[in-house]
Design an enzyme around this catalytic site. Sequence first.
Site, mmCIF file in Angstrom:
data_model
loop_
_atom_site.group_PDB
_atom_site.id
_atom_site.type_symbol
_atom_site.label_atom_id
_atom_site.label_comp_id
_atom_site.label_asym_id
_atom_site.label_seq_id
_atom_site.Cartn_x
_atom_site.Cartn_y
_atom_site.Cartn_z
ATOM 1 N N LYS A 171 0.825 -1.278 -0.116
ATOM 2 C CA LYS A 171 0.024 -0.069 0.082
ATOM 3 C C LYS A 171 0.760 1.346 -0.015
ATOM 4 O O LYS A 171 0.549 2.454 -0.586
ATOM 5 C CB LYS A 171 -0.979 0.037 1.230
ATOM 6 C CG LYS A 171 -2.071 -0.868 1.026
ATOM 7 C CD LYS A 171 -3.035 -0.431 1.951
ATOM 8 C CE LYS A 171 -4.633 -1.271 1.567
ATOM 9 N NZ LYS A 171 -4.379 -2.810 2.221
ATOM 10 N N GLU B 140 -10.445 7.503 3.804
ATOM 11 C CA GLU B 140 -11.305 6.284 4.870
ATOM 12 C C GLU B 140 -10.404 5.175 4.647
ATOM 13 O O GLU B 140 -9.606 4.867 3.989
ATOM 14 C CB GLU B 140 -12.575 5.938 4.241
ATOM 15 C CG GLU B 140 -12.592 5.111 2.969
ATOM 16 C CD GLU B 140 -12.465 5.782 1.705
ATOM 17 O OE1 GLU B 140 -12.478 7.088 1.751
ATOM 18 O OE2 GLU B 140 -12.047 5.261 0.927
ATOM 19 N N SER C 230 1.568 -9.580 -1.143
ATOM 20 C CA SER C 230 1.319 -8.313 -1.025
ATOM 21 C C SER C 230 1.680 -7.775 0.583
ATOM 22 O O SER C 230 1.875 -6.579 0.384
ATOM 23 C CB SER C 230 -0.158 -7.938 -1.242
ATOM 24 O OG SER C 230 -0.911 -9.018 -0.430
HETATM 25 C C1 PLP Z 1 -5.220 -3.714 1.739
HETATM 26 C C2 PLP Z 1 -4.325 -5.165 1.419
HETATM 27 C C3 PLP Z 1 -4.703 -5.863 0.265
HETATM 28 C C4 PLP Z 1 -5.893 -5.520 -0.646
HETATM 29 O O1 PLP Z 1 -5.814 -4.559 -1.505
HETATM 30 P P1 PLP Z 1 -5.826 -4.428 -3.151
HETATM 31 O O2 PLP Z 1 -6.162 -3.120 -3.296
HETATM 32 O O3 PLP Z 1 -6.676 -5.440 -3.452
HETATM 33 O O4 PLP Z 1 -4.404 -4.926 -3.601
HETATM 34 C C5 PLP Z 1 -4.062 -6.945 0.062
HETATM 35 N N1 PLP Z 1 -2.974 -7.342 0.629
HETATM 36 C C6 PLP Z 1 -2.670 -6.475 1.700
HETATM 37 C C7 PLP Z 1 -1.431 -7.041 2.482
HETATM 38 C C8 PLP Z 1 -3.354 -5.477 2.118
HETATM 39 O O5 PLP Z 1 -2.877 -4.488 3.131
#
Ligand code: PLP
Length: 403
Positions: free
Chosen positions: A95, A117, A382
């Site tokens: 993010k 938000e 992610s």
């Molecule tokens: C917020 C988040 C997501 C989901 O957000 P996307 O916009 O779909 O990528 C995925 N993995 C993690 C670790 C997150 O914090």
Amino acid sequence: MEKSYLESNPNQEGFFGKYGGSFIPPQLEGAFKEINEAYDKLSKSFDFLNELKNIRKHYQGRPTPISYAKNLSEYCGGGQIYLKREDLNHTGAHKLNHCMAEALLAKYLGKKKIMAETGAGQHGVALATAAAYFGLECEIHMGEVDIQKEYPNVVRMKILGAKVVPATHGLKTLKEAVDSCFEAYISQSDTALYAIGSVVGPHPFPKMVRDFQSIVGYEAKEQFFEMTHKLPDNCIACVGGGSNAMGLFSAFIDDPVKLHAVEPLGVGTKLGEHAATLTFGEEGIMHGFNSIMLKDENGEPAPVYSVGSGIDYPSVGPEHAHLSQIGRTIVGTCDDEEAIDAFYKLSQLEGIIPALESAHAVAYAMKYAKEHPKESILVNLSGRGDKDIDFVVEKYPIPQKEQ
Ligand SMILES: *Cc1c(COP(=O)(O)O)cnc(C)c1O
């Protein structure tokens, strides 16, 4: 010369096929037009791109590596699984890639504040981090119910200097936080920038956040080639709004690579038990854009659920709706139980504790690897799982490692 996919999508009005666009109150049209025009210029500005590049390198800790998950691949008895390590990005998830860029945009626009938000608090923490770095004020709207549920992230935001505004109407969760933030933004849009947390919202955010996340895919393509002298056969990512997935996919979209978008199936296929929007949803407008969404009987956003609190969103980025409709992406699902199994397997076999959201992509990759033993698989990991460990161990006892 023919334009590439990324150059021609979205169109001038922000549509990916029939999805996307901008459906906002008239009072906000000026503010979004300003953002759109500024981004159009800045996305071609050497100064902006160079400053962002330096931030990526010297503050965020990029490039993040790719790790070959040798033990996990052997355990699955098939395809080779590689992980793009967004868990090693500063603050522990992808993010920050778009939050730093959005805050830089705010700086170039001469704004004093960034606001948004947040549901589970992850976007709020990343944005508060970016605000601290750039010396901007930060205002985060959050449902009162979510404030209690996700208290550690509320504390993090406050430590980082953000102001947390509780949304106290309706169900007091994400939808109400969006309403509350939109309303507050209307009266402040000349001094503040609204910084959306995924590839969702009115144009230009789906395009802009994709571009800001595309660093993940461009790094990964080069790194994967260096390791294997090939392209991966598959890219896999979990999808909530879809930013980490678009970040990885965007570099491979014109290549012969299968792109898998993995949605959370939660605890079942009934409305309210999952957040598998592309799988079960229908066309509709919410939060200012047209996409595929999960609707209740009144056509309102349906309640959604997943053990991964960052992926339980009742709509999805318009580009994902488009890419799945034209058959460029393959949409898959993973339920809570499979995600928890992958959470522990990756931890015990590779020494990497994944975020529960990312564990959905890992679980899908494990299934896919078993069935496709000759293929290579690049997973976007992610985020890291530190934020999830208290919850997981309480609800799902730690399994004995197979020796
Ligand atoms: C917020 C988040 C997501 C989901 O957000 P996307 O916009 O779909 O990528 C995925 N993995 C993690 C670790 C997150 O914090």
